[in-house]
Motif scaffolding. Structure first.
Motif, PDB file in Angstrom:
ATOM      1  N   MET A 162      34.272  20.237 -21.126  1.00 37.54           N
ATOM      2  CA  MET A 162      33.025  20.091 -21.899  1.00 37.54           C
ATOM      3  C   MET A 162      33.243  20.594 -23.313  1.00 37.54           C
ATOM      4  O   MET A 162      34.156  21.384 -23.572  1.00 37.54           O
ATOM      5  CB  MET A 162      31.903  20.927 -21.270  1.00 37.54           C
ATOM      6  N   TYR A 170      23.566  23.952 -19.240  1.00 36.77           N
ATOM      7  CA  TYR A 170      24.426  22.778 -19.110  1.00 36.77           C
ATOM      8  C   TYR A 170      23.740  21.482 -19.537  1.00 36.77           C
ATOM      9  O   TYR A 170      22.569  21.268 -19.252  1.00 36.77           O
ATOM     10  CB  TYR A 170      24.856  22.611 -17.661  1.00 36.77           C
ATOM     11  N   VAL A 175      33.150  34.860 -20.182  1.00 35.82           N
ATOM     12  CA  VAL A 175      33.357  33.515 -19.616  1.00 35.82           C
ATOM     13  C   VAL A 175      34.824  33.085 -19.805  1.00 35.82           C
ATOM     14  O   VAL A 175      35.360  33.184 -20.906  1.00 35.82           O
ATOM     15  CB  VAL A 175      32.403  32.487 -20.263  1.00 35.82           C
ATOM     16  N   GLY A 176      35.427  32.624 -18.743  1.00 36.18           N
ATOM     17  CA  GLY A 176      36.816  32.160 -18.834  1.00 36.18           C
ATOM     18  C   GLY A 176      37.805  33.185 -18.284  1.00 36.18           C
ATOM     19  O   GLY A 176      38.990  32.879 -18.129  1.00 36.18           O
ATOM     20  N   ASN A 183      40.606  25.230 -19.080  1.00 31.70           N
ATOM     21  CA  ASN A 183      40.993  26.583 -19.524  1.00 31.70           C
ATOM     22  C   ASN A 183      42.270  27.008 -18.794  1.00 31.70           C
ATOM     23  O   ASN A 183      43.202  27.547 -19.393  1.00 31.70           O
ATOM     24  CB  ASN A 183      39.898  27.611 -19.196  1.00 31.70           C
ATOM     25  N   ALA A 218      35.579  23.758 -23.333  1.00 29.98           N
ATOM     26  CA  ALA A 218      35.372  24.515 -22.103  1.00 29.98           C
ATOM     27  C   ALA A 218      35.726  23.668 -20.888  1.00 29.98           C
ATOM     28  O   ALA A 218      36.075  22.493 -21.008  1.00 29.98           O
ATOM     29  CB  ALA A 218      33.920  24.954 -22.020  1.00 29.98           C
ATOM     30  N   GLY A 219      35.553  24.292 -19.740  1.00 30.87           N
ATOM     31  CA  GLY A 219      35.868  23.617 -18.472  1.00 30.87           C
ATOM     32  C   GLY A 219      36.908  24.461 -17.760  1.00 30.87           C
ATOM     33  O   GLY A 219      38.007  24.673 -18.281  1.00 30.87           O
ATOM     34  N   ALA A 220      36.544  24.944 -16.580  1.00 33.16           N
ATOM     35  CA  ALA A 220      37.396  25.909 -15.890  1.00 33.16           C
ATOM     36  C   ALA A 220      38.844  25.426 -15.730  1.00 33.16           C
ATOM     37  O   ALA A 220      39.782  26.159 -16.029  1.00 33.16           O
ATOM     38  CB  ALA A 220      36.788  26.211 -14.519  1.00 33.16           C
ATOM     39  N   ILE A 249      33.796  24.582  -9.223  1.00 38.68           N
ATOM     40  CA  ILE A 249      32.848  23.889 -10.111  1.00 38.68           C
ATOM     41  C   ILE A 249      32.876  22.385  -9.811  1.00 38.68           C
ATOM     42  O   ILE A 249      31.831  21.745  -9.675  1.00 38.68           O
ATOM     43  CB  ILE A 249      33.174  24.176 -11.594  1.00 38.68           C
ATOM     44  N   ASP A 255      36.119  30.205 -24.559  1.00 39.86           N
ATOM     45  CA  ASP A 255      36.501  30.240 -23.144  1.00 39.86           C
ATOM     46  C   ASP A 255      38.019  30.208 -22.984  1.00 39.86           C
ATOM     47  O   ASP A 255      38.531  30.457 -21.896  1.00 39.86           O
ATOM     48  CB  ASP A 255      35.907  29.042 -22.389  1.00 39.86           C
ATOM     49  N   ASN A 296      34.731  30.065  -8.215  1.00 44.05           N
ATOM     50  CA  ASN A 296      33.996  29.861  -9.468  1.00 44.05           C
ATOM     51  C   ASN A 296      32.535  29.475  -9.233  1.00 44.05           C
ATOM     52  O   ASN A 296      32.067  28.423  -9.669  1.00 44.05           O
ATOM     53  CB  ASN A 296      34.690  28.754 -10.261  1.00 44.05           C
ATOM     54  N   ARG A 313      28.902  28.608  -9.469  1.00 44.73           N
ATOM     55  CA  ARG A 313      27.931  28.276 -10.525  1.00 44.73           C
ATOM     56  C   ARG A 313      26.680  27.794  -9.803  1.00 44.73           C
ATOM     57  O   ARG A 313      26.509  26.594  -9.575  1.00 44.73           O
ATOM     58  CB  ARG A 313      28.469  27.164 -11.443  1.00 44.73           C
ATOM     59  N   TYR A 367      27.842  22.210 -23.091  1.00 42.39           N
ATOM     60  CA  TYR A 367      26.965  23.312 -22.712  1.00 42.39           C
ATOM     61  C   TYR A 367      26.750  24.275 -23.862  1.00 42.39           C
ATOM     62  O   TYR A 367      27.506  24.277 -24.846  1.00 42.39           O
ATOM     63  CB  TYR A 367      27.449  23.986 -21.431  1.00 42.39           C
ATOM     64  N   ARG A 413      25.146  18.195 -18.604  1.00 43.45           N
ATOM     65  CA  ARG A 413      26.283  17.552 -17.947  1.00 43.45           C
ATOM     66  C   ARG A 413      25.890  16.696 -16.745  1.00 43.45           C
ATOM     67  O   ARG A 413      26.769  16.161 -16.083  1.00 43.45           O
ATOM     68  CB  ARG A 413      27.270  18.640 -17.503  1.00 43.45           C
ATOM     69  N   ASP A 433      39.545  32.010 -15.088  1.00 45.83           N
ATOM     70  CA  ASP A 433      40.536  30.939 -15.305  1.00 45.83           C
ATOM     71  C   ASP A 433      41.832  31.525 -15.854  1.00 45.83           C
ATOM     72  O   ASP A 433      42.925  31.118 -15.467  1.00 45.83           O
ATOM     73  CB  ASP A 433      39.996  29.892 -16.293  1.00 45.83           C
TER      74      ASP A 433
HETATM   75  O1  KDG Z   1      35.277  29.433 -15.976  1.00 46.51           O
HETATM   76  C1  KDG Z   1      34.830  29.141 -17.289  1.00 46.51           C
HETATM   77  C2  KDG Z   1      33.930  27.961 -17.234  1.00 46.51           C
HETATM   78  O2  KDG Z   1      32.788  28.338 -16.537  1.00 46.51           O
HETATM   79  C3  KDG Z   1      33.490  27.457 -18.578  1.00 46.51           C
HETATM   80  O3  KDG Z   1      34.567  27.101 -19.410  1.00 46.51           O
HETATM   81  C4  KDG Z   1      32.540  26.308 -18.465  1.00 46.51           C
HETATM   82  O4  KDG Z   1      33.494  24.951 -16.788  1.00 46.51           O
HETATM   83  C5  KDG Z   1      32.546  25.587 -17.176  1.00 46.51           C
HETATM   84  C6  KDG Z   1      31.381  25.674 -16.309  1.00 46.51           C
HETATM   85  O5  KDG Z   1      31.158  24.727 -15.589  1.00 46.51           O
HETATM   86  O6  KDG Z   1      30.692  26.679 -16.312  1.00 46.51           O
END
Ligand code: KDG
Length: 315
Positions: A11, A104, A256-257, A38, A33-35, A135, A296, A166, A168, A90, A106, A260
């Motif tokens: 993202m 978010y 955050v991150g 990262n 971003a994006g786990a 995620i 991140d 992770n 969420r 996000y 998304r 990862d």
């Molecule tokens: O682990 C970090 C991620 O949470 C962040 O980069 C954004 O991928 C993401 C998410 O869905 O929260």
């Protein structure tokens, strides 16, 4: 061919420059971003090869992410673009303490349309480790099935699967569905990386050894429980266990991150055949480094920086 394969949703993130509500904060800085992305940045900066699969919208966000993947020398050759859906994004608030709030944008994104057929089409030859996070299965039913397909394919070719739950909660319809899905993937993974709070939700206990036993009894081979500043606890199916102390971050700007970065440290350590406690220590160091910046992944270190950081706090 890459030694590591992963997939998920990248993202664009907009990070508030100061604390406050959206209407109260005028300036945001743009990031990526994006786990799993990262994680890919983390492992490639440490000198490993990684292939990353996703679906991007044919829009400026998608183009920006694609450029970034190439710049970071991640193999994104198989990334698909679609005209039909948009790339997700996000918003992240700035906080002076604790975890920032995230919002978010998304739903129905391009990446949420990743499906098992896409995974079947991937060439995994040479891959030694497949990394999955919790995620991706939250994004859609197709994504959930894609994760299971990926774990199955990894085992067929003799690769290991690492899994970071992770959690969420915002992305799930119900806690029950989340717990069941994440545990199902974890039971099919070799290395499981839950946080201590995640253990409470997923395994019903916050005793690190009990969390580890829960997964070991269901088929996982190594469980590493992240304990925040304290470090991490590990246990293997052969009964080896220990707690590896954490590193002191230079400052805490944004948490955050961290997970990862931790996963990137552990996975590269395992691929380099480091003893497990050293791989966990590397994960701890990576987590401590990344939280001292607002992005991140921007602060993910190369080998030299990582080793210098670990050397400085030699125990
Ligand atoms: O682990 C970090 C991620 O949470 C962040 O980069 C954004 O991928 C993401 C998410 O869905 O929260």
């Amino acid at each position: 061919m890459s030694e590591i394969f992963t997939m998920g949703e990248p993202m664009v993130v907009f990070i508030a420059e100061k604390p406050g509500t959206f209407s109260g904060v005028e300036n945001y800085s743009r990031g990526l971003a994006g786990a799993e992305l990262n994680f890919s940045i983390g492992v490639t900066r440490l000198g490993h090869t990684a292939s990353y699969f996703t679906k991007l919208g044919k829009d400026p966000y998608g183009a920006y992410i694609h450029e970034f993947i190439e710049k970071e020398k991640i193999d994104g050759e198989k990334v698909l673009f679609t005209e039909e859906y948009l790339t997700g994004s996000y918003l992240k608030t700035k906080v002076l303490e604790g975890d920032p709030a995230v919002y978010y944008f998304r739903k129905n994104s391009a990446a949420s349309h990743i499906c098992p057929k896409d995974i079947e089409a991937q060439d995994l030859s040479g891959v030694k480790m497949v990394h999955i996070t919790g995620i991706t299965p939250a994004l859609s039913e197709d994504c959930r099935r894609s994760c299971m397909t990926l774990a199955k394919r990894a085992h067929e070719i003799g690769a290991m699967v690492s899994f970071d739950p992770n959690i969420r909660e915002k992305l799930w319809k119900s806690r029950e569905e989340m717990v069941q899905t994440l545990n199902d993937i974890a039971f099919h993974s070799d290395v499981v990386l839950p946080g201590i709070k995640e253990g409470r939700i997923l395994a019903g206990t916050d005793v690190p050894e009990e969390i580890a036993d829960f997964y070991l009894e269901h088929g996982s081979k190594t469980v590493i429980v992240k304990l925040g500043e304290t470090g991490a606890y590990y246990k293997t199916k052969d009964g080896a266990q220990g707690t590896v102390p954490g590193y002191k971050p230079e400052k805490i700007v944004d948490t955050v991150g961290a997970g990862d970065a931790f996963a990137a440290g552990v996975v590269t350590g395992l691929l380099e055949n480091l003893p497990l406690d050293e791989a966990v220590a590397r994960g701890n160091a990576m987590g401590a480094i990344i939280i001292s910046s607002k992005g991140d992944n921007d602060n993910l270190p190369d080998r030299e920086t990582l080793f210098a950081f670990q050397e400085k706090q030699k125990r």
